[in-house]
Scaffold this active site. Sequence first.
Site, PDB file in Angstrom:
ATOM      1  N   ASP A  36       8.215  -3.765  14.280  1.00 28.63           N
ATOM      2  CA  ASP A  36       8.235  -2.324  14.942  1.00 28.63           C
ATOM      3  C   ASP A  36       8.235  -2.687  16.396  1.00 28.63           C
ATOM      4  OD1 ASP A  36       8.164   0.003  13.228  1.00 28.63           O
ATOM      5  OD2 ASP A  36       6.205  -0.114  13.044  1.00 28.63           O
ATOM      6  N   ARG A  70      18.840  -5.503   3.878  1.00 30.62           N
ATOM      7  CA  ARG A  70      19.366  -4.280   3.651  1.00 30.62           C
ATOM      8  C   ARG A  70      20.152  -3.650   4.887  1.00 30.62           C
ATOM      9  NH1 ARG A  70      16.274  -0.308   2.618  1.00 30.62           N
ATOM     10  NH2 ARG A  70      14.208  -1.016   3.071  1.00 30.62           N
ATOM     11  N   ARG A  93      -3.707  10.440   1.804  1.00 32.74           N
ATOM     12  CA  ARG A  93      -4.811  10.851   2.854  1.00 32.74           C
ATOM     13  C   ARG A  93      -5.453  12.264   2.188  1.00 32.74           C
ATOM     14  NH1 ARG A  93      -1.461  11.653   7.929  1.00 32.74           N
ATOM     15  NH2 ARG A  93      -1.388   9.503   8.696  1.00 32.74           N
ATOM     16  N   ARG A  98       0.920  -1.122   0.015  1.00 32.22           N
ATOM     17  CA  ARG A  98       0.032  -0.046   0.005  1.00 32.22           C
ATOM     18  C   ARG A  98       0.882   1.252   0.107  1.00 32.22           C
ATOM     19  NH1 ARG A  98      -0.203   1.420   5.675  1.00 32.22           N
ATOM     20  NH2 ARG A  98      -2.282   2.738   5.091  1.00 32.22           N
ATOM     21  N   ARG A 140      17.513  10.216   3.402  1.00 31.89           N
ATOM     22  CA  ARG A 140      16.674  11.159   4.315  1.00 31.89           C
ATOM     23  C   ARG A 140      17.946  11.893   5.282  1.00 31.89           C
ATOM     24  NH1 ARG A 140      12.814   7.308   8.128  1.00 31.89           N
ATOM     25  NH2 ARG A 140      14.295   5.402   7.871  1.00 31.89           N
ATOM     26  N   GLU A 179      21.177   9.506   6.150  1.00 31.58           N
ATOM     27  CA  GLU A 179      20.833   7.914   5.900  1.00 31.58           C
ATOM     28  C   GLU A 179      20.982   7.712   4.694  1.00 31.58           C
ATOM     29  OE1 GLU A 179      17.325   6.702   8.008  1.00 31.58           O
ATOM     30  OE2 GLU A 179      17.091   5.318   6.388  1.00 31.58           O
TER      31      GLU A 179
HETATM   32  P1  FDA Z   1      16.870  -6.025  17.925  1.00 32.66           P
HETATM   33  O1  FDA Z   1      17.759  -5.835  16.604  1.00 32.66           O
HETATM   34  O2  FDA Z   1      16.633  -4.606  18.464  1.00 32.66           O
HETATM   35  O3  FDA Z   1      17.839  -6.609  19.001  1.00 32.66           O
HETATM   36  C1  FDA Z   1      18.538  -7.786  18.853  1.00 32.66           C
HETATM   37  C2  FDA Z   1      19.835  -8.079  19.812  1.00 32.66           C
HETATM   38  O4  FDA Z   1      20.521  -9.370  19.579  1.00 32.66           O
HETATM   39  C3  FDA Z   1      20.653  -6.772  19.304  1.00 32.66           C
HETATM   40  O5  FDA Z   1      21.135  -6.084  20.372  1.00 32.66           O
HETATM   41  C4  FDA Z   1      21.963  -7.709  18.871  1.00 32.66           C
HETATM   42  O6  FDA Z   1      23.365  -7.314  19.196  1.00 32.66           O
HETATM   43  C5  FDA Z   1      21.859  -9.246  19.633  1.00 32.66           C
HETATM   44  N1  FDA Z   1      22.274 -10.279  19.132  1.00 32.66           N
HETATM   45  C6  FDA Z   1      22.487 -10.543  17.875  1.00 32.66           C
HETATM   46  N2  FDA Z   1      22.946 -11.871  17.785  1.00 32.66           N
HETATM   47  C7  FDA Z   1      23.624 -12.245  19.086  1.00 32.66           C
HETATM   48  C8  FDA Z   1      24.222 -13.224  19.363  1.00 32.66           C
HETATM   49  N3  FDA Z   1      24.569 -14.172  18.470  1.00 32.66           N
HETATM   50  N4  FDA Z   1      24.535 -13.279  20.721  1.00 32.66           N
HETATM   51  C9  FDA Z   1      24.190 -12.250  21.532  1.00 32.66           C
HETATM   52  N5  FDA Z   1      23.361 -11.161  21.224  1.00 32.66           N
HETATM   53  C10 FDA Z   1      22.953 -11.125  19.777  1.00 32.66           C
HETATM   54  N6  FDA Z   1      10.445   0.605  15.466  1.00 32.66           N
HETATM   55  C11 FDA Z   1       9.393   1.280  15.724  1.00 32.66           C
HETATM   56  O7  FDA Z   1       8.630   1.169  16.314  1.00 32.66           O
HETATM   57  N7  FDA Z   1       9.700   2.677  15.189  1.00 32.66           N
HETATM   58  C12 FDA Z   1      10.606   3.125  14.639  1.00 32.66           C
HETATM   59  O8  FDA Z   1      10.574   4.320  14.232  1.00 32.66           O
HETATM   60  C13 FDA Z   1      11.755   2.208  14.181  1.00 32.66           C
HETATM   61  N8  FDA Z   1      12.542   2.763  13.452  1.00 32.66           N
HETATM   62  C14 FDA Z   1      13.738   1.564  13.189  1.00 32.66           C
HETATM   63  C15 FDA Z   1      14.733   2.100  12.230  1.00 32.66           C
HETATM   64  C16 FDA Z   1      15.567   0.934  11.739  1.00 32.66           C
HETATM   65  C17 FDA Z   1      16.862   1.410  11.029  1.00 32.66           C
HETATM   66  C18 FDA Z   1      15.406  -0.191  12.437  1.00 32.66           C
HETATM   67  C19 FDA Z   1      16.481  -1.490  11.891  1.00 32.66           C
HETATM   68  C20 FDA Z   1      14.703  -0.778  13.282  1.00 32.66           C
HETATM   69  C21 FDA Z   1      13.592   0.297  13.390  1.00 32.66           C
HETATM   70  N9  FDA Z   1      12.664   0.000  14.340  1.00 32.66           N
HETATM   71  C22 FDA Z   1      11.647   0.873  14.630  1.00 32.66           C
HETATM   72  C23 FDA Z   1      12.344  -1.485  14.789  1.00 32.66           C
HETATM   73  C24 FDA Z   1      13.025  -1.693  16.029  1.00 32.66           C
HETATM   74  O9  FDA Z   1      14.304  -1.253  16.082  1.00 32.66           O
HETATM   75  C25 FDA Z   1      12.656  -3.175  16.385  1.00 32.66           C
HETATM   76  O10 FDA Z   1      11.306  -3.454  16.866  1.00 32.66           O
HETATM   77  C26 FDA Z   1      13.546  -3.744  17.145  1.00 32.66           C
HETATM   78  O11 FDA Z   1      14.791  -4.018  16.769  1.00 32.66           O
HETATM   79  C27 FDA Z   1      13.038  -5.126  17.672  1.00 32.66           C
HETATM   80  O12 FDA Z   1      13.687  -5.719  18.576  1.00 32.66           O
HETATM   81  P2  FDA Z   1      14.365  -7.154  18.736  1.00 32.66           P
HETATM   82  O13 FDA Z   1      14.746  -7.395  19.898  1.00 32.66           O
HETATM   83  O14 FDA Z   1      13.920  -8.191  17.798  1.00 32.66           O
HETATM   84  O15 FDA Z   1      15.790  -6.740  17.711  1.00 32.66           O
END
Ligand code: FDA
Length: 378
Positions: A356, A251, A177, A173, A282, A306
């Site tokens: 998110d 990515r 608006r 989508r 951006r 970015e």
């Molecule tokens: P997350 O990636 O945060 O955490 C995973 C952790 O596991 C990391 O700290 C990593 O180092 C660790 N890890 C990985 N492998 C490991 C290993 N082998 N041993 C030990 N540790 C390990 N959401 C939102 O609501 N609003 C927003 O504006 C944004 N903006 C945004 C921008 C960008 C660029 C990204 C990539 C993501 C967002 N998000 C977001 C999403 C948000 O970051 C997302 O909800 C969380 O990352 C999810 O949490 P997780 O715990 O799943 O992963």
Amino acid sequence: MRADLLVAGSGFFGLTVAERCATLLGLNVVVLERRDHLGGNAYSEPEPQTGIEVHRYGSHLFHTSNERVWRYANRFTSFTDYRHRVMAVVEGRVYPMPINLGTICSYFGAMMSPAQARALIAAQRAEDADPATLEGRAISLIGRPLYEAFIRGYTAKQWQTDPRDLPAEIITRLPVRYTFDTRYFDDTYEGLPRDGYTAWLERMADHPRIEIRLGSDFFDLESSPVGRVPVVYTGPLDRYFGYGEGRLGWRTLDFEVEVQPVPDYQGAPVVNYPDPAVPYTRIHEFRHYHPERAHYPGDSTVIMREYSRFAEDGDEPYYPVNSAADRQTLARYRKRAKAEPGVLFGGRLGTYHYLDMHAAIGSALTMVDNRIAPLFSR
Ligand code: FDA
């Protein structure tokens, strides 16, 4: 601490699991985090020269319509009344995003009623375009002029690929608006953590039954804990299985942070640059996330450009590419994950699914209810 549960990764998913298991189930939880800080990609820190809170892994805006997640988040932080708004610069002119009545009127240089704007876009959507490509899908959703101005260049930069060569399924989508409402999100709740993301994340981890081990990679443990203690794994799914089924595509983003000697650089938190001639996608300006913070300096500001590209070995995986080949690979990993005894896979990396923050928290709460609590209720 002797662990009842081991969590790999201290992002929102891992910390929610740890906090609920410690608080509700009385479990001792050890959280391994390979980075030197907790919080995953939501981590933020003050930029040293200015004290302005910078989101190290890209702007994080909290929004949700999930009552349970909102109540849960409010246990650890209060939220400001921040409402996200984004602008886009196209050929030297500035427009509000996502596309709304203001964008349409400005772009076509005419005041239109909602009905007139709808009729114009409906006529432009009627163009015959290849439905298999992203370009064709976008034209069928918003018409060619708006697609070419706001979507084509931005998408090409995000994917390093001409949108005529990208599959249609990348976009389901493109919101338009037909009002002058410029809010970016339309969730029930929205705001930014009053004293920052890291303070929120640290409060979640602050429990006598939770031990966070920073700089500690799950795969560097001397012997595998699998089979000895239940594991919640939130790292990359393909890495867990030694990439045995092939690599999943991601990515990544490159960020360029700069202190600018001006009180306000762009007058908005985020400005998009769809024009192909501009190399970045951006610019974020972090002071605008917290206009209420009196301690921010009056003479300087922090911006972050970015850039988007495909991730290579060693890059941070940010967004799943999710190509047809990736989906086949993912299906093979999912089968193996399901059969892996004593390990639950969760979060953005562990499921190869963009989440998110509210979705990461919500799915972690569900995992605790449905998968972890029953393990310990005997
Ligand atoms: P997350 O990636 O945060 O955490 C995973 C952790 O596991 C990391 O700290 C990593 O180092 C660790 N890890 C990985 N492998 C490991 C290993 N082998 N041993 C030990 N540790 C390990 N959401 C939102 O609501 N609003 C927003 O504006 C944004 N903006 C945004 C921008 C960008 C660029 C990204 C990539 C993501 C967002 N998000 C977001 C999403 C948000 O970051 C997302 O909800 C969380 O990352 C999810 O949490 P997780 O715990 O799943 O992963």
